[in-house]
Write a protein that holds these residues in place. Structure first.
Motif, PDB file in Angstrom:
ATOM      1  N   TYR A   7       0.821  -1.203   0.000  1.00  0.00           N
ATOM      2  CA  TYR A   7       0.000   0.000   0.000  1.00  0.00           C
ATOM      3  C   TYR A   7       0.862   1.262   0.000  1.00  0.00           C
ATOM      4  O   TYR A   7       0.541   2.248  -0.653  1.00  0.00           O
ATOM      5  CB  TYR A   7      -0.948   0.019   1.190  1.00  0.00           C
ATOM      6  N   ALA A   8       1.966   1.219   0.713  1.00  0.00           N
ATOM      7  CA  ALA A   8       2.868   2.376   0.733  1.00  0.00           C
ATOM      8  C   ALA A   8       3.481   2.603  -0.647  1.00  0.00           C
ATOM      9  O   ALA A   8       3.594   3.751  -1.105  1.00  0.00           O
ATOM     10  CB  ALA A   8       3.963   2.162   1.772  1.00  0.00           C
ATOM     11  N   MET A   9       3.849   1.533  -1.330  1.00  0.00           N
ATOM     12  CA  MET A   9       4.415   1.673  -2.672  1.00  0.00           C
ATOM     13  C   MET A   9       3.369   2.164  -3.668  1.00  0.00           C
ATOM     14  O   MET A   9       3.658   3.004  -4.517  1.00  0.00           O
ATOM     15  CB  MET A   9       5.029   0.351  -3.129  1.00  0.00           C
ATOM     16  N   LEU A  10       2.145   1.659  -3.574  1.00  0.00           N
ATOM     17  CA  LEU A  10       1.074   2.123  -4.452  1.00  0.00           C
ATOM     18  C   LEU A  10       0.757   3.598  -4.200  1.00  0.00           C
ATOM     19  O   LEU A  10       0.519   4.356  -5.133  1.00  0.00           O
ATOM     20  CB  LEU A  10      -0.178   1.269  -4.269  1.00  0.00           C
ATOM     21  N   ALA A  11       0.752   3.994  -2.935  1.00  0.00           N
ATOM     22  CA  ALA A  11       0.488   5.399  -2.603  1.00  0.00           C
ATOM     23  C   ALA A  11       1.600   6.294  -3.145  1.00  0.00           C
ATOM     24  O   ALA A  11       1.331   7.374  -3.682  1.00  0.00           O
ATOM     25  CB  ALA A  11       0.360   5.559  -1.096  1.00  0.00           C
TER      26      ALA A  11
END
Length: 95
Positions: A7-11
């Motif tokens: 999720y951090a990478m997608l954000a």
């Protein structure tokens, strides 16, 4: 833990792509004065030359020639400005 990293990478990716799209300016249209014309380019041709010499150098050995860009040659004049003394030098002449 893996889901949080995903999720951090997608954000981060979404934020970077949004910043890239929001920060890019639209392309400015500019009509160059000379066009390379011939069998390979057609009419009006490749209108990307600032000088006649540049165009002729590109036409050399290609059975092509240079002409004035029709968009430049037949450009409309800018519209008249409206305001003080716009088009009637004597506004109360007909009254």
């Amino acid at each position: 833990m893996r889901h949080n990293l995903r999720y951090a990478m997608l954000a981060t990716l979404a934020l970077a792509s949004t910043a890239t799209v929001a920060g890019s300016a639209p392309a400015v249209a500019f009509d160059y004065p000379y066009c390379l014309q011939g069998r390979q380019t057609g009419v009006p041709g490749d209108c990307s030359y600032e000088s006649y010499g540049q165009c002729m150098a590109a036409a050399s050995g290609r059975l092509a020639y240079c002409a004035i860009n029709p968009r430049v040659a037949f450009r409309r004049p800018p519209p008249p400005r409206h305001g003080y003394r716009s088009h009637q030098p004597y506004p109360d002449y007909d009254d």
